[in-house]
Scaffold this motif. Sequence first.
Motif, PDB file in Angstrom:
ATOM      1  N   ILE A   4       2.067   9.756  -4.261  1.00 22.75           N
ATOM      2  CA  ILE A   4       2.823   8.533  -4.016  1.00 22.75           C
ATOM      3  C   ILE A   4       1.865   7.463  -3.504  1.00 22.75           C
ATOM      4  N   ALA A   5       1.882   6.298  -4.139  1.00 23.26           N
ATOM      5  CA  ALA A   5       1.076   5.154  -3.697  1.00 23.26           C
ATOM      6  C   ALA A   5       2.025   4.103  -3.132  1.00 23.26           C
ATOM      7  N   THR A   6       1.737   3.606  -1.918  1.00 21.30           N
ATOM      8  CA  THR A   6       2.606   2.646  -1.237  1.00 21.30           C
ATOM      9  C   THR A   6       1.800   1.431  -0.795  1.00 21.30           C
ATOM     10  N   VAL A   7       2.310   0.237  -1.058  1.00 23.13           N
ATOM     11  CA  VAL A   7       1.674  -0.986  -0.571  1.00 23.13           C
ATOM     12  C   VAL A   7       1.937  -1.070   0.939  1.00 23.13           C
ATOM     13  N   VAL A   8       0.860  -1.025   1.744  1.00 28.09           N
ATOM     14  CA  VAL A   8       1.028  -1.014   3.202  1.00 28.09           C
ATOM     15  C   VAL A   8       0.487  -2.272   3.874  1.00 28.09           C
ATOM     16  N   LYS A   9      -0.166  -3.148   3.120  1.00 32.74           N
ATOM     17  CA  LYS A   9      -0.543  -4.450   3.677  1.00 32.74           C
ATOM     18  C   LYS A   9      -0.775  -5.424   2.536  1.00 32.74           C
ATOM     19  N   VAL A  10      -0.404  -6.671   2.788  1.00 34.10           N
ATOM     20  CA  VAL A  10      -0.505  -7.714   1.773  1.00 34.10           C
ATOM     21  C   VAL A  10      -1.126  -8.954   2.388  1.00 34.10           C
ATOM     22  N   GLY A  54      -6.031  17.036  -1.908  1.00 34.02           N
ATOM     23  CA  GLY A  54      -4.927  17.240  -0.982  1.00 34.02           C
ATOM     24  C   GLY A  54      -4.983  16.336   0.233  1.00 34.02           C
ATOM     25  N   VAL A  55      -5.931  15.379   0.243  1.00 36.65           N
ATOM     26  CA  VAL A  55      -6.145  14.502   1.390  1.00 36.65           C
ATOM     27  C   VAL A  55      -5.734  13.067   1.018  1.00 36.65           C
ATOM     28  N   ALA A  56      -4.885  12.449   1.847  1.00 33.51           N
ATOM     29  CA  ALA A  56      -4.436  11.076   1.598  1.00 33.51           C
ATOM     30  C   ALA A  56      -5.596  10.101   1.755  1.00 33.51           C
ATOM     31  N   LYS A  57      -5.433   8.925   1.150  1.00 33.81           N
ATOM     32  CA  LYS A  57      -6.506   7.930   1.161  1.00 33.81           C
ATOM     33  C   LYS A  57      -5.915   6.530   1.265  1.00 33.81           C
ATOM     34  N   LEU A  58      -6.571   5.673   2.075  1.00 36.01           N
ATOM     35  CA  LEU A  58      -6.195   4.272   2.198  1.00 36.01           C
ATOM     36  C   LEU A  58      -7.215   3.449   1.433  1.00 36.01           C
ATOM     37  N   SER A  74      -0.075 -17.841  -9.441  1.00 34.77           N
ATOM     38  CA  SER A  74      -1.047 -18.920  -9.576  1.00 34.77           C
ATOM     39  C   SER A  74      -2.349 -18.605  -8.859  1.00 34.77           C
ATOM     40  N   CYS A  75      -2.310 -17.681  -7.889  1.00 34.66           N
ATOM     41  CA  CYS A  75      -3.538 -17.336  -7.175  1.00 34.66           C
ATOM     42  C   CYS A  75      -3.474 -15.882  -6.718  1.00 34.66           C
ATOM     43  N   GLY A  76      -4.618 -15.318  -6.426  1.00 32.44           N
ATOM     44  CA  GLY A  76      -4.698 -13.907  -6.096  1.00 32.44           C
ATOM     45  C   GLY A  76      -4.464 -13.605  -4.635  1.00 32.44           C
ATOM     46  N   GLY A  77      -4.686 -12.366  -4.283  1.00 31.19           N
ATOM     47  CA  GLY A  77      -4.503 -11.918  -2.912  1.00 31.19           C
ATOM     48  C   GLY A  77      -5.219 -10.600  -2.719  1.00 31.19           C
ATOM     49  N   ARG A  78      -4.853  -9.892  -1.672  1.00 34.40           N
ATOM     50  CA  ARG A  78      -5.459  -8.603  -1.387  1.00 34.40           C
ATOM     51  C   ARG A  78      -4.377  -7.649  -0.919  1.00 34.40           C
ATOM     52  N   ILE A  79      -4.489  -6.395  -1.333  1.00 41.12           N
ATOM     53  CA  ILE A  79      -3.499  -5.408  -0.939  1.00 41.12           C
ATOM     54  C   ILE A  79      -4.188  -4.129  -0.476  1.00 41.12           C
ATOM     55  N   ASP A  80      -3.571  -3.479   0.508  1.00 42.30           N
ATOM     56  CA  ASP A  80      -3.963  -2.136   0.922  1.00 42.30           C
ATOM     57  C   ASP A  80      -2.914  -1.178   0.385  1.00 42.30           C
ATOM     58  N   ILE A  81      -3.380  -0.067  -0.180  1.00 43.31           N
ATOM     59  CA  ILE A  81      -2.471   0.920  -0.753  1.00 43.31           C
ATOM     60  C   ILE A  81      -2.794   2.292  -0.166  1.00 43.31           C
ATOM     61  N   TYR A  82      -1.757   2.961   0.304  1.00 47.76           N
ATOM     62  CA  TYR A  82      -1.904   4.309   0.858  1.00 47.76           C
ATOM     63  C   TYR A  82      -1.492   5.299  -0.222  1.00 47.76           C
ATOM     64  N   VAL A  83      -2.426   6.157  -0.609  1.00 48.20           N
ATOM     65  CA  VAL A  83      -2.178   7.134  -1.666  1.00 48.20           C
ATOM     66  C   VAL A  83      -2.151   8.519  -1.032  1.00 48.20           C
ATOM     67  N   GLU A  84      -1.062   9.243  -1.248  1.00 45.26           N
ATOM     68  CA  GLU A  84      -0.891  10.546  -0.593  1.00 45.26           C
ATOM     69  C   GLU A  84      -0.240  11.545  -1.541  1.00 45.26           C
ATOM     70  N   VAL A 113       1.116   7.824  10.005  1.00 47.77           N
ATOM     71  CA  VAL A 113      -0.178   7.453  10.584  1.00 47.77           C
ATOM     72  C   VAL A 113      -1.144   7.216   9.429  1.00 47.77           C
ATOM     73  N   LEU A 114      -1.528   5.950   9.226  1.00 45.91           N
ATOM     74  CA  LEU A 114      -2.457   5.620   8.141  1.00 45.91           C
ATOM     75  C   LEU A 114      -3.899   5.912   8.527  1.00 45.91           C
ATOM     76  N   ALA A 115      -4.240   5.664   9.779  1.00 46.17           N
ATOM     77  CA  ALA A 115      -5.613   5.876  10.261  1.00 46.17           C
ATOM     78  C   ALA A 115      -5.551   6.103  11.759  1.00 46.17           C
ATOM     79  N   HIS A 116      -6.533   6.861  12.259  1.00 47.86           N
ATOM     80  CA  HIS A 116      -6.562   7.155  13.697  1.00 47.86           C
ATOM     81  C   HIS A 116      -8.014   7.333  14.116  1.00 47.86           C
TER      82      HIS A 116
END
Length: 333
Positions: A4-10, A54-58, A74-84, A113-116
Amino acid sequence: PVAIATVVKVWGSAPRPLGAKMAISGDGALVGSVSGGCVEGAVAEEAQEVLASGVAKLVSYGVSDEEAWAVGLSCGGRIDIYVEPLAPPGGGDWFEPLARCLHDERLVAQATVLAHGNGEAGARLILTPAGKLAGGLGETELDRAAEAKARELLVSFKAERFTVGEAELFVEALPPRPKLIVVGAVHTAIPLVTFANTIGFHTVVVDPRSAFATTERFGHADRLLIEWPGEAFPTLDLNEATYLALLSHDLKIDLPALRLALASPARYIGALGSRKTHAKRTAALAEEGFTDEQIGRIHAPIGLNLGGRKPEEIAVSIIAEVVAVAHGRGPAS
């Protein structure tokens, strides 16, 4: 196996909102999207690596102006995706309770928990409006912060990423599929059901009058119930993702529906009729003991004031108000 890939920051004009998801199977099949087409291929490759390890990745992606233009921005951006990896049954004490909530269409939130700082990520906590249901984030402080945030997000149906100490948490509400219950199989209800179907609502039409509630008129509704609201509503699960549009303009039908609706957690209750008609409804409800706060939940006259009076135009105004409420906006009826 499924990831599952989830958009976690935009940042900027990302094509898909926070919490958008894509599922990727081990053989490469895709469902959903995280960017509208810009980075799906790269995410699918990351997903295969996640399934192998078997390890999730951001992961982070920049959406260039050229790529953004290709998907309608009209313009781009940046996204963080959590893949698990999607946990199999028995793979985590949180998985089965979450699956049951989703299957039963019960409002639920999950905190991840995305990162610790200690390197331990991926812990999961499942919460309902009543509180903790299953799982845990490994620290009491994190559980408490997630529970507090979940209470807020379960009301707004939103998602949020935030930091607690050295941990980055992502909390998201997972509401049931939205359901529009139309009481009154009148002319306006026909286009209203069409619009609701188009934007992904499960649609139900309720009317005891068989001359109006016919399959010829409402064959496009998911359910057509030729019943009084008192008979139909107990079978319909009026939950937090339920939207009610009362269009009968008949107190014999409206009042029983309003009594049940106001006692439910329904997200939206709208009633067709003039202010004079609504005053009769509110007076009757007040006599029965409903408070001003409860009666104030009713959007009446129903719909946004767009100026149209044709049945199709009224349907547009109603579905517009439903969408506004669904996204936490509060425009005047």
